[in-house]
Design a protein around this motif. Structure first.
Motif, short mmCIF file in Angstrom:
data_model
loop_
_atom_site.label_atom_id
_atom_site.label_comp_id
_atom_site.label_asym_id
_atom_site.label_seq_id
_atom_site.Cartn_x
_atom_site.Cartn_y
_atom_site.Cartn_z
N HIS A 176 -47.16 -61.68 -51.48
CA HIS A 176 -47.58 -62.83 -52.29
C HIS A 176 -46.55 -63.14 -53.37
CE1 HIS A 176 -50.13 -65.65 -54.37
NE2 HIS A 176 -50.09 -64.92 -55.47
N THR A 177 -46.09 -62.11 -54.09
CA THR A 177 -45.10 -62.32 -55.15
C THR A 177 -43.80 -62.84 -54.57
OG1 THR A 177 -46.10 -60.53 -56.44
CG2 THR A 177 -43.87 -61.21 -57.06
N ARG A 178 -43.47 -62.36 -53.40
CA ARG A 178 -42.23 -62.79 -52.74
C ARG A 178 -42.26 -64.29 -52.45
NH1 ARG A 178 -39.30 -59.17 -48.18
NH2 ARG A 178 -37.52 -60.51 -47.73
N VAL A 179 -43.37 -64.79 -51.93
CA VAL A 179 -43.48 -66.23 -51.64
C VAL A 179 -43.42 -67.04 -52.93
CG1 VAL A 179 -45.05 -68.01 -50.80
CG2 VAL A 179 -44.72 -65.93 -49.46
N LEU A 180 -44.08 -66.56 -53.98
CA LEU A 180 -44.05 -67.26 -55.26
C LEU A 180 -42.61 -67.35 -55.80
CD1 LEU A 180 -47.20 -65.84 -57.10
CD2 LEU A 180 -46.92 -68.10 -56.06
N LEU A 181 -41.86 -66.26 -55.70
CA LEU A 181 -40.50 -66.26 -56.22
C LEU A 181 -39.54 -67.07 -55.35
CD1 LEU A 181 -39.79 -62.78 -57.83
CD2 LEU A 181 -40.47 -64.91 -58.89
N GLN A 182 -39.82 -67.16 -54.06
CA GLN A 182 -39.03 -68.06 -53.22
C GLN A 182 -39.16 -69.50 -53.72
OE1 GLN A 182 -40.62 -67.39 -49.32
NE2 GLN A 182 -39.69 -65.37 -49.10
N LYS A 183 -40.38 -69.91 -54.01
CA LYS A 183 -40.60 -71.27 -54.53
C LYS A 183 -39.97 -71.44 -55.89
CE LYS A 183 -44.95 -71.95 -52.02
NZ LYS A 183 -46.41 -72.15 -52.12
N GLU A 184 -40.06 -70.40 -56.73
CA GLU A 184 -39.47 -70.44 -58.06
C GLU A 184 -37.95 -70.56 -57.98
OE1 GLU A 184 -39.95 -70.24 -62.33
OE2 GLU A 184 -41.31 -70.63 -60.67
#
Length: 260
Positions: A176-184
């Motif tokens: 989940h954090t990985r997907v959020l940071l990809q978008k960031e």
């Protein structure tokens, strides 16, 4: 009608070969004749299985290592060592534990002679870009893994590099954090469009982020295929053709394993 002038790549590696000699004298070939070009403002993902030499290639471009044979050029000039124009973000956060988050981000400006007030202002600006301004005075151990990686990205950006070299920066994070940071990361990239070279072994991550995906074979690594990703941004994994492209890249990776 005047002929179009070819634009020289920002980064060029030509016939790059890197061989390591282990303590016992055994020779290990990590890269075997790698030709890769990266143009200004591109977001390029280097994709391949673990041990294929992706990180080795990135360290060579960063000037942290030297090739056994071959050429590494930046703006047409040989790379002879690290330079502030090439910022590196590692998988490990590598933040100094005794410094605050803001002080970590301000390291580059500090080394470049910026005064205390200027350093603080720059640190706060880049922390705001990654959503960490409220944690400026915290110590790294007080942050989550995702927040520490944001701080590491802010620190690289604060040195104002022309290129961000990112070595599996989200590899240790939960899904989940990985997907959020990809978008960031894409949001930050859209702000000033720095050139990004991003190493990953995740097909999904490469497809979501990249303008181009350079697919590498298993050890010893060389380029199997250079794929231009034509999906518009912002990208959605449900878009037509996304699944087919994913399957195509997995098939390439499998053929690269068999080739070696």
């Amino acid at each position: 009608m005047a002929e179009a002038v070819a634009v020289r790549p920002l980064i060029e590696t030509r016939g790059v070969r890197r061989e390591f000699v282990l303590d016992g004298g055994e020779r290990v070939l990590a890269l075997d004749g790698v030709d890769i070009e990266v143009h200004d403002k591109e977001f390029v993902c280097l994709l391949g299985p673990s041990g294929c030499g992706k990180s080795t290639w990135l360290r060579l471009v960063a000037g942290l290592d030297e090739p056994t044979t071959g050429e590494i050029l930046y703006k047409g000039e040989p790379v002879k060592g690290p330079g502030r124009e090439r910022g590196m973000v590692f998988q490990e956060y590598s933040l100094l534990p005794w410094r605050t988050v803001a002080e970590n981000v301000a390291l580059g400006p500090e080394f470049n002679g910026a005064g205390k007030r200027e350093r603080r202002e720059m640190a706060m600006d880049y922390l705001a870009r990654v959503g960490l301004e409220k944690f400026a005075d915290a110590k790294p151990h007080e942050l989550s893994g995702g927040m520490r990686q944001r701080a590491a990205i802010a620190r690289a950006l604060a040195n104002d590099p022309e290129v961000l070299l990112m070595d599996e920066p989200f590899g240790a994070l939960d899904a989940h954090t990985r997907v959020l940071l990809q978008k960031e990361l894409l949001r930050i990239w859209e702000l000033d469009r720095k050139t990004v070279v991003f190493v990953t072994h995740s097909v999904d991550e490469a497809l979501f982020l990249a303008d181009r995906i350079v697919v590498m074979t298993a050890h010893p690594g060389h380029v199997l295929e250079d794929i231009r990703v034509k999906f518009e941004r912002p990208r959605h994994r449900s878009v037509a053709g996304y699944g087919e492209m994913t399957e195509r890249i997995f098939a390439l990776l499998e053929s690269g394993e068999q080739e070696n």
